[in-house]
Motif scaffolding. Sequence first.
Motif, short mmCIF file in Angstrom:
data_model
loop_
_atom_site.label_atom_id
_atom_site.label_comp_id
_atom_site.label_asym_id
_atom_site.label_seq_id
_atom_site.Cartn_x
_atom_site.Cartn_y
_atom_site.Cartn_z
N ASN A 16 68.10 84.42 22.83
CA ASN A 16 68.15 85.51 22.32
C ASN A 16 67.11 87.14 22.48
N GLU A 35 58.75 84.94 31.17
CA GLU A 35 58.53 83.39 31.04
C GLU A 35 58.11 82.18 31.44
N ALA A 43 66.24 76.80 25.52
CA ALA A 43 66.96 75.55 24.60
C ALA A 43 68.11 75.78 25.18
N VAL A 61 76.58 72.15 23.09
CA VAL A 61 77.69 72.52 23.19
C VAL A 61 78.35 74.09 22.20
N ILE A 470 64.92 72.04 16.86
CA ILE A 470 65.55 72.25 18.07
C ILE A 470 66.04 74.67 17.10
N SER A 504 65.09 82.37 17.75
CA SER A 504 65.84 81.34 16.31
C SER A 504 64.53 81.66 15.01
C1 LIG Z 1 68.14 69.00 22.37
C2 LIG Z 1 68.50 70.28 21.40
C3 LIG Z 1 70.13 69.73 20.69
C4 LIG Z 1 70.14 71.42 21.31
N1 LIG Z 1 71.69 71.43 21.01
C5 LIG Z 1 72.30 73.07 20.70
C6 LIG Z 1 74.15 72.85 20.52
O1 LIG Z 1 74.13 72.35 21.12
N2 LIG Z 1 74.78 74.52 20.19
C7 LIG Z 1 73.58 75.14 19.58
O2 LIG Z 1 74.27 76.58 19.70
N3 LIG Z 1 72.44 74.89 19.48
C8 LIG Z 1 71.49 74.03 19.85
N4 LIG Z 1 70.72 74.10 20.20
C9 LIG Z 1 69.67 74.16 19.28
C10 LIG Z 1 69.26 75.72 20.27
O3 LIG Z 1 69.82 75.43 21.28
C11 LIG Z 1 68.14 76.95 19.99
O4 LIG Z 1 68.64 77.52 18.17
C12 LIG Z 1 68.41 78.39 21.22
O5 LIG Z 1 68.71 78.11 22.04
C13 LIG Z 1 67.20 78.26 20.79
O6 LIG Z 1 66.89 80.41 21.29
P1 LIG Z 1 65.76 80.41 21.06
O7 LIG Z 1 66.00 81.88 22.35
O8 LIG Z 1 65.75 81.71 20.77
O9 LIG Z 1 64.04 79.93 21.58
P2 LIG Z 1 64.25 79.27 22.80
O10 LIG Z 1 65.67 78.92 23.74
O11 LIG Z 1 63.15 78.39 22.06
O12 LIG Z 1 63.66 80.26 23.32
C14 LIG Z 1 62.11 80.52 24.07
C15 LIG Z 1 61.79 81.29 25.29
O13 LIG Z 1 60.68 81.00 24.93
C16 LIG Z 1 60.25 80.45 26.11
N5 LIG Z 1 58.15 81.19 25.43
C17 LIG Z 1 57.98 80.46 24.60
N6 LIG Z 1 56.12 79.98 24.53
C18 LIG Z 1 56.24 80.96 25.81
C19 LIG Z 1 55.18 81.79 26.35
N7 LIG Z 1 53.86 81.63 25.39
N8 LIG Z 1 54.46 82.77 26.98
C20 LIG Z 1 56.09 82.58 27.71
N9 LIG Z 1 57.16 82.12 27.70
C21 LIG Z 1 57.52 81.23 26.27
C22 LIG Z 1 60.25 79.68 25.99
O14 LIG Z 1 59.88 78.88 27.35
C23 LIG Z 1 61.37 79.47 26.08
O15 LIG Z 1 62.54 79.52 27.43
C24 LIG Z 1 69.97 72.39 21.05
C25 LIG Z 1 68.46 72.18 20.78
C26 LIG Z 1 68.06 72.04 21.52
C27 LIG Z 1 66.27 71.82 21.62
#
Ligand SMILES: Cc1cc2nc3c(=O)[nH]c(=O)nc-3n(C[C@H](O)[C@H](O)[C@H](O)COP(=O)(O)OP(=O)(O)OC[C@H]3O[C@@H](n4cnc5c(N)ncnc54)[C@H](O)[C@@H]3O)c2cc1C
Lengths: 537, 410
Positions: A16, A35, A43, A61, A470, A504
């Motif tokens: 995101n 990052e 994730a 997936v 997640i 998210s």
């Molecule tokens: C085990 C697991 C299985 C899943 N399976 C699925 C699936 O099969 N299909 C699906 O669609 N979704 C799945 N999900 C959900 C999905 O992966 C997440 O909802 C989504 O990837 C979240 O994306 P995001 O960009 O919002 O946040 P995140 O992916 O959480 O990204 C946040 C980022 O910020 C970084 N960060 C945090 N704090 C700091 C800081 N202080 N300084 C610098 N960087 C920081 C983190 O390292 C991370 O890279 C799964 C999640 C998990 C954990």
Amino acid sequence: MNKSRYDAIIIGAGHNGLTAACFMAKAGLKVLVLEKNDYLGGAAVSLELHPGWTYSNCSYVCSLLRPEIVRDLNLPKYGLQVIPYSGGGVFMQNGDHLCNYNDHDAHRLELARHSKKDSEAYDRYSTDLMRQCRFIKPLLMRMAPDPTSFKPRDLGELAYLGKRFLDFSEAQMAETLRFWTMSVAEFLDEYFESDVIKAYYAGSGIIGTALGPMSPGTAYVLLHHYMGEVDGNIGAWGFARGGMGSISKAMAACFEDHGGEIRSGCGVDKVLVKNGRTVGVVLKNGDDYYANTVISNADVKHTFLDIVERDDLPEDFVRQVERFKIRGSSGKLNIALDGMPEFPQVPKDSPIFNGDMHFTDSIERMERGYDDWKNGTWSKDPYLDMLLPTRIDPTMAPPGKHYMTVFVQYAPYHLANNESWDGANRDAFAQTVFNQISEYSPNFKDMILHYECRTPLDIEREAGITEGNIFQGELTFDQLLFNRPVPGYAQYRSPIKGLYMCGSSTHPGGGVMGAPGANAAREVLRDLGARQTVRGY
Amino acid sequence: MSKSLSPKTPEILSARPRVNAGRKPTPFHARQVEKSETNDWTLWAGYSIPNSYTSVELEYFSIRNGATLYDISPMCKYRIKGPDAERFMNRFVPRDVRKIKPGRVAYAIWCNDDGHVLDDGTIFRFGPDDFRLCSQERQYAWLMDSALGFDVEILDETDDIAALQFQGPTTFAILEAMGLKGVETLKPFDLQHFSFAGTELMISRTGFTGDLGYELWIEPGKALELWDALMAAGADRTISPVGSLALDMTRIEAGFIQPAVDFLHAEHVVRHTRGRSPFELGLDWQVDFTKGHFTGRRALLKEKEANSSRYCFVGLEIEGNKPAHNALVYHKQKKEIGHITSAVWSPTMKNNLAMALLQRPFGVDITEDLWVEIYVDKELKWDRVMARAKIVDRPFFNPPRKRQTPPARF
Ligand SMILES: Cc1cc2nc3c(=O)[nH]c(=O)nc-3n(C[C@H](O)[C@H](O)[C@H](O)COP(=O)(O)OP(=O)(O)OC[C@H]3O[C@@H](n4cnc5c(N)ncnc54)[C@H](O)[C@@H]3O)c2cc1C
């Protein structure tokens, strides 16, 4: 001391954060992504943790990723390929199984083996779900209207929501309101009578959720997993070729192509605030970077309880953030296998092996698994979502070998008696999962070359998501739309001027979807008066 | 919730089954393969049946000229038996089932509580408490749900009965030549049982070609024998099997609507506005408000009293000879007022026929100056033609031989 200035800084290179970054770079802004990990994706990541094997470390997936984003960022050009899969099913305790077939008639015949009536009820079930999808889909790529605001834009969006609702018949409106609040078990009872069929469809209602299939609110979670698509096929799921990290990689390539800058290994320690407005960030290593716009991809708790000073925030807001439900409930195992494990109770050529496999053949077993979670331990008879991406994707393991991903519901973040996950408990958790699989696959354990077990604590450590939830916050009705993450702050802005959220934790929620990132970028670009690159859709 | 009967026989549980494909062969498959020159198959409710055998045009003319075999085994067949069978059926469909006497067949539609049509089919009445419902779409789940509180037994007989539609002007002569005594007494919509090859053969004078014809029902094990006997008896009377494409042409000539073509099963539509009431499909005659309650009655009564039907369903004759497939219908060539649901150039009537769904008041109060926009392929050069259309009564094709009893021999 690093005194570089940027138009915007994004904390976190989750998918995101990267989505928001792409749209902002496309608008011509100078954007920096910071990052904490040495790799990108949060994730949505692919990692080689065993030589020759690529693991989709967290998410595994893909379906929810908004096609509008894929197209507008031209992600296929940057290497993204999503391959749909079908199949999957349930291994039953009585030696039988339920397989999910792609062909409608084959699927019907298979359902009819378990219940003739259910095999026909399935059409009504999928039509009704599709109707809910059609209602919610257009809301995904829009800001959630604030019902307490009288701003013309909010009123307009509210009117839009109302108009979509009015497309329903009276009975369907009532259905919809029930649907958003009822339990997945009750919902499925209205269509099906077979335990295994109900259990198969109920799985999507509890994944990532600290609720049981009989808890109100889980029917919506099922919808959340159904509203995605692959090439216009609603509800279809696919593999990102090369693992889920390919999505983040493609986004990062797009971002850099538009002049963006990414720094990994840069954990942000604090957001700098001066006179109620954001001025930049300080890293854990003391480096600082300056921008009047800072967007946090981290979850709302980490963002406002850890990296923003409490004095900079209204007390009311902080309390609401503290109350935000983001309970860890899932674990994950990534396994390198020496070959294809045998499952003697199913024919070798069954499509069951190409999709999501489960061993829970009744909702009651699922609910019992939830009881364990409430008692502060992992499910002794867990609900597994198990896939072999290598059945479809040739890039993730050497030929003839397999990569298995096993998502495990339920596992608590806090173990009872303050026990620690580290050490014996993590191993015991992994063994619970192995034991369940080997009940159906006698040679499974012998095939294991390497595995990695991740508890909610590990997910928190790696992806930075509080409690390892997640979705960066549970998908219950009280935390959706204009209530996500906090009433009054559901439009990506925070109480601090210039500080935004794009993870998210925000509308429309978790999953590898990109919608929160794109919607946040739209609001930021609006506030900056920059060229709008995120369409209204 | 009541549990339905599920096929939990031990052999199914222990066989480690793998459903190989959704397409099942019908009991006539072996003969169809022999006869098929085109190797052109289509899917009907999970069964493979021929789209054509040799040529659609020749097969079409066989229906109107000789005798033809069309495999309707995939038709869904449900047996409804028990003390409440009549009450149940009468609640199930809008027409008055009490008026269908044992030994008779009746066309019927049925609706959901919104008064929207789910499907159409035929009701066979074997006795006071014994019915069979034949339909295009699967209705088992709907029947089971509707049966709550009724003392009836519902059995899916789809796989237990092989069936042929035997249609065309020489069909009677062929049945007679087979020695089936008493066929001559069958009036349209009569049914009767005969003995054949040591089993029971049921013949009903029904079909959807709008011509003289019968439907033959037999146990699957005797299906090929029946096929062979018909072909032998008909050898000198222009007999041939026909596929779905030819049959569809005659279906339109007869003016019959078809689910998933002219309307959609109301419980399978995502947009609730896609549901159609009987009044919107020209099926007013199916609705009997005087008989007591039936599913959909309240909604339909409200619609009738408020005159709130949104659509009407009409037969059209269209200028020119290009079938108006999927075409839009206009008033005064300008205002879009509906669309064509089925269309055919009728080789028998020498007319360009279609059925259309129009937005009221068009088709009801405004019936003049209607136009159909047809896209015509002239060797990959596409032309748009605005053709004048005229509303006409259905059935388009309605020959006296269809009703004559005893029927003529050719
Ligand atoms: C085990 C697991 C299985 C899943 N399976 C699925 C699936 O099969 N299909 C699906 O669609 N979704 C799945 N999900 C959900 C999905 O992966 C997440 O909802 C989504 O990837 C979240 O994306 P995001 O960009 O919002 O946040 P995140 O992916 O959480 O990204 C946040 C980022 O910020 C970084 N960060 C945090 N704090 C700091 C800081 N202080 N300084 C610098 N960087 C920081 C983190 O390292 C991370 O890279 C799964 C999640 C998990 C954990």
